[in-house]
Design a protein around this motif. Structure first.
Motif, short mmCIF file in Angstrom:
data_model
loop_
_atom_site.label_atom_id
_atom_site.label_comp_id
_atom_site.label_asym_id
_atom_site.label_seq_id
_atom_site.Cartn_x
_atom_site.Cartn_y
_atom_site.Cartn_z
N GLN A 191 0.90 -0.99 -0.01
CA GLN A 191 -0.13 -0.04 -0.25
C GLN A 191 0.84 1.26 -0.10
OE1 GLN A 191 -2.45 -1.58 3.36
NE2 GLN A 191 -4.11 -0.24 2.37
N VAL A 192 1.87 1.35 0.58
CA VAL A 192 2.72 2.22 0.65
C VAL A 192 4.14 2.52 -0.20
CG1 VAL A 192 2.17 2.99 2.99
CG2 VAL A 192 4.24 1.41 2.51
N GLY A 193 4.13 1.27 -1.32
CA GLY A 193 5.13 1.18 -2.18
C GLY A 193 6.41 0.79 -1.70
N LEU A 194 6.31 -0.24 -0.62
CA LEU A 194 7.55 -0.90 -0.20
C LEU A 194 7.50 -2.46 -0.85
CD1 LEU A 194 8.02 0.60 3.30
CD2 LEU A 194 9.42 1.05 1.35
N PRO A 195 8.55 -3.19 -0.74
CA PRO A 195 8.48 -4.70 -1.08
C PRO A 195 7.76 -5.37 0.11
CG PRO A 195 10.73 -4.12 -0.91
CD PRO A 195 9.93 -2.61 -0.82
N SER A 196 6.99 -6.33 0.18
CA SER A 196 6.72 -7.03 1.19
C SER A 196 7.66 -7.98 2.01
CB SER A 196 5.51 -8.28 0.55
OG SER A 196 6.38 -9.00 -0.06
N THR A 224 3.65 -10.26 12.36
CA THR A 224 2.46 -9.54 12.69
C THR A 224 2.01 -8.85 11.42
OG1 THR A 224 3.96 -7.84 13.56
CG2 THR A 224 3.30 -9.38 15.00
N PRO A 225 0.68 -8.41 11.33
CA PRO A 225 0.26 -7.68 10.22
C PRO A 225 0.80 -6.35 10.26
CG PRO A 225 -1.46 -7.87 11.83
CD PRO A 225 -0.41 -8.67 12.38
N GLY A 226 0.83 -5.67 9.06
CA GLY A 226 1.06 -4.29 8.79
C GLY A 226 2.59 -4.02 8.55
N LEU A 227 2.91 -2.70 8.83
CA LEU A 227 4.24 -2.07 8.45
C LEU A 227 5.14 -2.47 9.43
CD1 LEU A 227 3.82 1.27 6.65
CD2 LEU A 227 4.08 -0.94 5.60
N ARG A 228 6.43 -2.36 9.63
CA ARG A 228 7.22 -2.70 10.54
C ARG A 228 7.59 -1.21 10.96
NH1 ARG A 228 9.95 -6.56 6.96
NH2 ARG A 228 9.30 -8.77 7.75
N ARG A 229 8.31 -0.95 12.38
CA ARG A 229 8.53 0.27 12.66
C ARG A 229 9.40 0.87 12.09
NH1 ARG A 229 8.84 -1.34 19.23
NH2 ARG A 229 7.01 -0.89 19.74
N GLU A 230 10.65 0.39 11.58
CA GLU A 230 11.51 0.75 10.70
C GLU A 230 11.22 1.23 9.20
OE1 GLU A 230 12.24 -3.81 10.88
OE2 GLU A 230 11.72 -2.23 12.13
N GLU A 231 10.03 0.57 8.83
CA GLU A 231 9.35 1.11 7.35
C GLU A 231 8.71 2.29 7.65
OE1 GLU A 231 8.71 -3.30 5.45
OE2 GLU A 231 7.22 -2.62 6.92
N VAL A 232 8.09 2.69 8.73
CA VAL A 232 7.25 3.71 8.95
C VAL A 232 8.50 4.87 9.42
CG1 VAL A 232 5.77 5.12 10.52
CG2 VAL A 232 5.38 2.70 10.08
N ALA A 239 2.95 9.14 5.94
CA ALA A 239 3.43 7.68 6.17
C ALA A 239 2.43 6.81 6.59
CB ALA A 239 4.77 7.45 6.93
N LEU A 240 1.69 7.03 7.54
CA LEU A 240 0.43 6.34 7.96
C LEU A 240 -0.70 6.42 7.24
CD1 LEU A 240 1.39 6.43 11.94
CD2 LEU A 240 1.88 4.42 10.31
N ARG A 241 -0.60 7.26 6.29
CA ARG A 241 -1.86 7.53 5.66
C ARG A 241 -3.03 8.07 6.60
NH1 ARG A 241 1.94 6.68 2.48
NH2 ARG A 241 1.75 5.61 0.11
N LEU A 242 -2.77 8.89 7.30
CA LEU A 242 -3.82 9.40 8.16
C LEU A 242 -4.81 10.12 7.46
CD1 LEU A 242 -1.84 10.12 11.46
CD2 LEU A 242 -2.78 7.80 10.76
N ASP A 243 -6.16 10.14 7.84
CA ASP A 243 -7.07 11.21 7.06
C ASP A 243 -6.97 12.40 8.01
OD1 ASP A 243 -8.70 10.59 9.32
OD2 ASP A 243 -10.09 9.28 8.35
N ALA A 244 -7.88 13.34 7.70
CA ALA A 244 -7.83 14.53 8.31
C ALA A 244 -7.97 14.36 9.99
CB ALA A 244 -8.75 15.60 7.85
N THR A 245 -8.95 13.85 10.48
CA THR A 245 -9.43 13.46 11.68
C THR A 245 -8.39 12.83 12.62
OG1 THR A 245 -11.69 13.53 11.08
CG2 THR A 245 -11.15 12.66 13.47
N GLU A 246 -7.84 11.87 11.60
CA GLU A 246 -6.76 10.97 12.46
C GLU A 246 -5.41 11.94 12.62
OE1 GLU A 246 -7.74 6.52 11.02
OE2 GLU A 246 -6.72 8.01 9.57
N ARG A 247 -5.18 12.98 11.67
CA ARG A 247 -4.02 13.75 11.74
C ARG A 247 -4.32 14.70 12.97
NH1 ARG A 247 -3.18 18.77 9.86
NH2 ARG A 247 -0.75 19.25 9.17
N ARG A 248 -5.54 15.19 13.01
CA ARG A 248 -5.79 16.19 14.00
C ARG A 248 -5.43 15.40 15.56
NH1 ARG A 248 -10.48 17.37 17.18
NH2 ARG A 248 -10.41 19.64 17.83
N HIS A 249 -6.06 13.93 15.43
CA HIS A 249 -5.86 13.49 16.74
C HIS A 249 -4.37 13.17 17.03
CE1 HIS A 249 -7.47 10.37 19.53
NE2 HIS A 249 -6.69 9.46 19.14
N LEU A 250 -3.47 12.90 16.05
CA LEU A 250 -2.22 12.49 16.19
C LEU A 250 -1.63 13.96 17.01
CD1 LEU A 250 0.70 11.14 15.73
CD2 LEU A 250 0.57 12.23 13.39
#
Length: 289
Positions: free
Chosen positions: A27-32, A38-46, A79-90
């Protein structure tokens, strides 16, 4: 670290973990990179995507007391593809905005707001505060959702009532779960401003204890703001009522939100509302006037 700051850092760490877990490398243009434990991105990838060191980002997810600039927060949000609400939350969780004012007292509800809600009849209308407590209402709202004047303060909290009231489950029926998830996501978004506050911690603890759905959904860290859109209520005497919801901040009391449920123009909800409000006996307050 102060207890409230400590809680806020933990909340930030968990939020980042859940946002990272929902993304795949593709989803973020990185090789699998093959199978993952565990599911999702690794910390070092973020960290790579955000342009920060892997150690620094790891410390952030470990709830360490570190500071992040606005530029770095924006990079993490991208990097985490946050939407506007999630960005404000961050931003709120990372303390990049001033904390909200303390919860105002009940008497802070302006008289003009009560009058405004009354004038919305026969549309049910309420006002809620930052805790999502119903602090003002009109008669149609009581006829449909329950007598707020007779409820305890805890029962007037819309999140508490959603997850604990059998009446609300029957009123919403098949719409209960999306409604409950929406309420919970609003509650989570509001909590960012008050992370570590004793009232919020007690409410979360009690909801975790009493509701299996809350226990299951709360760890997902979903956040939302805004109205629900179309609502379908199954009233015990009026039958199916379909509403379109409008919500807005009260200009002279910005800690309050006014919510008006308007009858859908595509069915007979308006005529049902008229019959319901006309057929119902006046309240004790109306008789006293």
């Amino acid at each position: 670290m102060e207890p409230a700051n400590d809680q806020r850092q933990r909340e930030l760490a968990l939020f980042l973990k859940t946002r990272r877990a929902r993304l795949s490398p593709e989803q973020v243009g990185l090789p699998s990179g093959g199978r993952r434990r565990t599911p999702g991105l690794r910390r070092e990838e973020v960290a790579l995507l955000a342009g920060v060191s892997a150690d620094w980002y790891t410390w952030l997810e470990q709830a360490r007391d570190i500071q992040a600039s606005a530029q770095v927060l924006d990079s993490i949000a991208a990097a985490l593809r946050l939407d506007a609400t999630e960005r404000r939350h961050l931003y709120l969780l990372a303390l990049r905005q001033l904390p909200a004012d303390p919860q105002p007292a009940d008497e802070a509800v302006p008289r003009t707001l009560w009058r405004f809600l009354e004038l919305q009849a026969p549309c049910p209308a309420i006002a809620t505060d930052q805790r999502m407590d119903v602090v003002a209402w009109n008669r149609p709202a009581c006829l449909i959702y329950g007598d707020y004047g007779a409820m305890s303060q805890r029962d007037r909290n819309t999140v508490w009532r959603t997850f604990t009231s059998p009446y609300m489950r029957e009123l919403l029926r098949e719409g209960w779960e999306p409604h409950a998830r929406h309420r919970l996501a609003q509650f989570r978004a509001g909590y960012a401003r008050f992370a570590g506050d004793p009232w919020w911690l007690a409410m979360i603890e009690d909801l975790n204890r009493i509701s299996a759905e809350f226990r299951e959904w709360w760890p997902a860290h979903d956040v939302l703001n805004g109205p629900e859109g179309t609502k379908r209520n199954y009233h015990p005497s009026a039958g199916l009522l379909v509403f379109e919801q409008a919500a807005f901040t009260v200009s002279n009391a910005p800690h309050l939100t006014a919510i008006v449920n308007m009858p859908s123009p595509e069915d007979d909800t308006a005529s049902k509302l008229a019959r319901l409000t006309n057929d119902s006996p006046p309240s004790k307050d109306e008789l006293a006037e």
